[in-house]
Design an enzyme around this catalytic site. Structure first.
Site, short mmCIF file in Angstrom:
data_model
loop_
_atom_site.label_atom_id
_atom_site.label_comp_id
_atom_site.label_asym_id
_atom_site.label_seq_id
_atom_site.Cartn_x
_atom_site.Cartn_y
_atom_site.Cartn_z
N LEU A 73 -9.47 10.38 -6.34
CA LEU A 73 -8.74 9.83 -7.59
C LEU A 73 -9.33 8.68 -8.17
CD1 LEU A 73 -5.82 9.66 -8.82
CD2 LEU A 73 -5.06 8.48 -7.13
N SER A 74 -9.84 7.91 -7.36
CA SER A 74 -10.43 6.74 -7.68
C SER A 74 -11.85 6.79 -8.68
CB SER A 74 -10.84 5.72 -6.38
OG SER A 74 -9.55 5.49 -5.82
N SER A 95 -10.72 2.41 -12.09
CA SER A 95 -9.40 2.38 -11.81
C SER A 95 -9.11 2.53 -10.46
CB SER A 95 -8.74 3.76 -12.33
OG SER A 95 -9.39 5.01 -11.94
N ILE A 125 -15.35 8.38 -2.35
CA ILE A 125 -14.41 9.43 -2.20
C ILE A 125 -14.97 9.91 -0.75
CG2 ILE A 125 -14.14 11.88 -2.62
CD1 ILE A 125 -12.99 9.75 -4.50
N GLN A 152 -2.31 -17.44 31.92
CA GLN A 152 -1.31 -17.13 31.33
C GLN A 152 -1.44 -17.05 29.75
OE1 GLN A 152 2.23 -19.60 31.18
NE2 GLN A 152 3.36 -17.94 32.17
N GLU A 187 -5.91 4.06 0.14
CA GLU A 187 -4.60 4.76 -0.09
C GLU A 187 -3.46 3.67 -0.42
OE1 GLU A 187 -3.34 7.98 2.01
OE2 GLU A 187 -5.59 8.36 2.65
N SER A 206 -2.70 -3.48 0.46
CA SER A 206 -1.53 -3.86 0.86
C SER A 206 -0.45 -4.63 -0.33
CB SER A 206 -1.89 -5.19 1.92
OG SER A 206 -2.52 -4.51 3.17
C1 LIG Z 1 -13.88 3.15 2.75
C2 LIG Z 1 -13.25 3.90 1.38
C3 LIG Z 1 -12.66 5.22 1.35
C4 LIG Z 1 -12.07 5.53 0.40
N1 LIG Z 1 -11.78 6.71 0.07
C5 LIG Z 1 -11.14 7.14 -1.08
C6 LIG Z 1 -10.98 8.72 -1.44
O1 LIG Z 1 -11.11 9.58 -0.55
N2 LIG Z 1 -10.22 8.95 -2.51
C7 LIG Z 1 -10.10 8.09 -3.48
O2 LIG Z 1 -9.53 8.54 -4.58
N3 LIG Z 1 -10.13 6.91 -3.20
C8 LIG Z 1 -10.51 6.28 -2.30
N4 LIG Z 1 -10.99 5.12 -1.93
C9 LIG Z 1 -10.62 4.00 -2.98
C10 LIG Z 1 -9.35 3.06 -2.77
O3 LIG Z 1 -8.30 3.76 -2.76
C11 LIG Z 1 -9.45 2.04 -3.66
O4 LIG Z 1 -10.69 1.06 -3.39
C12 LIG Z 1 -7.95 1.08 -3.59
O5 LIG Z 1 -7.26 1.83 -4.20
C13 LIG Z 1 -8.23 -0.34 -4.27
O6 LIG Z 1 -8.90 -0.17 -5.57
P1 LIG Z 1 -10.09 -0.88 -6.00
O7 LIG Z 1 -10.97 -1.04 -4.84
O8 LIG Z 1 -10.37 -0.73 -7.35
O9 LIG Z 1 -9.31 -2.36 -5.99
P2 LIG Z 1 -8.68 -3.18 -7.26
O10 LIG Z 1 -7.41 -2.20 -7.77
O11 LIG Z 1 -9.81 -3.74 -7.95
O12 LIG Z 1 -8.03 -4.43 -6.25
C14 LIG Z 1 -8.83 -5.51 -6.41
C15 LIG Z 1 -7.56 -6.64 -5.58
O13 LIG Z 1 -6.58 -6.87 -6.42
C16 LIG Z 1 -5.43 -6.40 -6.15
N5 LIG Z 1 -4.42 -5.94 -6.98
C17 LIG Z 1 -4.89 -5.07 -7.76
N6 LIG Z 1 -3.73 -4.74 -8.75
C18 LIG Z 1 -2.83 -5.53 -8.41
C19 LIG Z 1 -1.60 -5.85 -8.92
N7 LIG Z 1 -0.92 -5.17 -9.94
N8 LIG Z 1 -0.87 -6.81 -8.14
C20 LIG Z 1 -1.16 -7.51 -7.12
N9 LIG Z 1 -2.40 -7.20 -6.49
C21 LIG Z 1 -3.26 -6.52 -7.31
C22 LIG Z 1 -5.61 -5.35 -4.84
O14 LIG Z 1 -4.72 -5.41 -3.95
C23 LIG Z 1 -6.75 -5.98 -4.41
O15 LIG Z 1 -6.68 -6.99 -3.38
C24 LIG Z 1 -11.58 4.57 -0.62
C25 LIG Z 1 -11.88 3.12 -0.65
C26 LIG Z 1 -12.75 2.75 0.47
C27 LIG Z 1 -13.14 1.32 0.68
#
Ligand SMILES: Cc1cc2nc3c(=O)[nH]c(=O)nc-3n(C[C@H](O)[C@H](O)[C@H](O)COP(=O)(O)OP(=O)(O)OC[C@H]3O[C@@H](n4cnc5c(N)ncnc54)[C@H](O)[C@@H]3O)c2cc1C
Length: 393
Positions: free
Chosen positions: A136-137, A141, A168, A290, A374, A377
């Protein structure tokens, strides 16, 4: 299609396991301790999953836990998938996530939205010997998943997909990929469509592999789609309904990540407990102070709370009850507990905890990703807040 047996009994203690659940738990626990543990250090160092382990996961029957027996799966429950992920992750979180993505995202999506043809073709492969990945990612995005830029063009008897996917999991080893692309950008997120892509489809390539802080043996790669030719029949569910598939599979998948983090916290705590009983300072085992006992008691309490949340969310899902908020809470909390407990484990190992000769620093590194993938937080908090604030009082 046979319906898996649901052992959930309303009113029963969440952590009381049925015979089948105990069997799954014990067999995977024994396997993890005997077969995975000796390989963990090397796999982490080399950032590679041992190929024989992957074979063994299929032989153990844990790559198709919910896949009905008619397609070669175990015909079991989501709860058992959660138990398996916890048991693997208490030894190695990379093995945990490999099996987690297969069961809770890929198999789950095909089981729920696949046609009969998808099920007989792909679920049989996924239960027998083929790893799945869920894509998805993208670079632009992550949290805003529906802003994805990968495009799908309808060419009559086939689709052409163009774009790049990032992060991925399982991509280096996978044979089957669920890939999300937008087939109608004018319709916004309602253009998002899920496709089943085989590794050797023309125009499809695996790109660079990330060099990660933790879960290093789990592959995380880029996918490159350059006019990837996808047969018409490989749309999963309906065109334009991919957003629903993405949301709903991730709602379920994050219970699995909660289980992974539960395993990580438990694994680190078990090592720490053994260590403080052995390590002597001031003439006695460190466990006799303790202050240390209280730190361990606090960690064990938080671990128990995380377990109850993860098990409850999984049992709600199997019982076909609403579980959205509980799943988000379980992932949020257990990933926080994992970071805290693994950090404590490093602390209790003293200087030794800060070296690669001892196992706990790896648990600490492995814990962080639970707050990222996924849904970060903050995204879990957004889901929880939304369900609370829109609730009718
Ligand atoms: C080891 C690993 C494995 C992964 N495996 C997969 C996979 O198999 N398939 C897949 O599709 N993806 C996968 N991912 C991607 C993962 O789902 C994304 O990294 C995750 O959803 C966060 O997206 P981003 O990295 O673009 O961070 P961003 O979305 O850029 O976020 C950056 C920061 O901003 C914060 N933020 C963003 N928007 C908001 C908001 N509206 N309100 C408050 N805070 C916000 C976030 O919480 C974060 O702290 C993987 C990631 C990693 C690191």
């Amino acid at each position: 299609m046979s319906t898996p047996t649901i052992d959930f009994v309303p009113g029963a203690p969440l952590t009381a396991l049925s015979d089948e659940e105990q069997m799954f738990q014990q067999s995977v626990r024994d396997f993890a301790v005997e077969k995975i543990r000796p390989l963990v250090h090397r796999m982490d160092h080399d950032a590679t999953m041992d190929k024989n382990l992957i074979k063994a996961f299929f032989e153990l029957g844990i790559m198709g836990i919910e896949i009905p027996e008619q397609w070669g799966g175990a015909g079991s429950t989501f709860f058992n998938a959660v138990l398996v992920v916890e048991e693997l992750s208490h030894v190695d979180a990379s093995c945990g996530v490999l099996v987690d993505v297969q069961n809770t995202l890929v198999n789950n999506a095909i089981l729920r939205w696949g046609s009969d043809d998808h099920k007989s073709r792909y679920l049989t492969m996924l239960a027998a010997d083929t790893i799945g990945a869920y894509a998805l990612s993208e670079e632009g995005s992550g949290s805003d998943a529906f802003a994805l830029a990968t495009r799908a063009q309808d060419k009559g008897d086939h689709w052409l997909l163009t774009g790049r996917k990032l992060w991925i999991t399982n991509a280096a080893e996978a044979g089957i990929f669920i890939v999300f692309a937008n087939a109608n950008p004018d319709a916004g997120y309602k253009g998002i469509t899920a496709f089943i892509i085989e590794r050797d489809f023309p125009g499809f390539q695996i790109g660079k592999k990330e060099d990660k802080t933790g879960i290093r043996a789990s592959s995380t790669c880029e996918l490159i789609l350059e006019e990837t030719r996808v047969p018409k029949g490989n749309v999963l569910g309906e065109a334009g309904k991919g957003y629903k598939i993405a949301i709903e599979t991730l709602n379920e998948g994050r219970i699995g990540i909660g289980a992974q983090m539960l395993g990580v916290a438990r694994g680190a705590l078990e090592h720490a407990i053994a260590y403080v009983k052995e390590r002597k300072q001031f003439g006695k085992p460190v466990s006799e102070f303790q202050a240390v006992q209280f730190q361990i008691a606090q960690a064990a309490t938080e671990l128990e709370a995380a377990r109850l949340m993860v098990y409850n969310a999984a049992r709600l899902k199997d019982a076909k009850q609403p579980f959205l908020r509980e799943a988000a809470m379980a992932k949020l909390f257990s990933s926080q507990v994992a970071e805290k407990v693994t950090s404590l484990a490093v602390q209790l190992f003293g200087g030794n905890g800060y070296t690669k000769e001892y196992p706990v620093e790896k648990f600490w590194r492995d814990s962080k990703v639970g707050q990222i993938y996924e849904g970060t937080s903050n995204m879990q908090l957004a889901t929880i807040a939304k369900t609370i604030l829109t609730e009718k009082l």
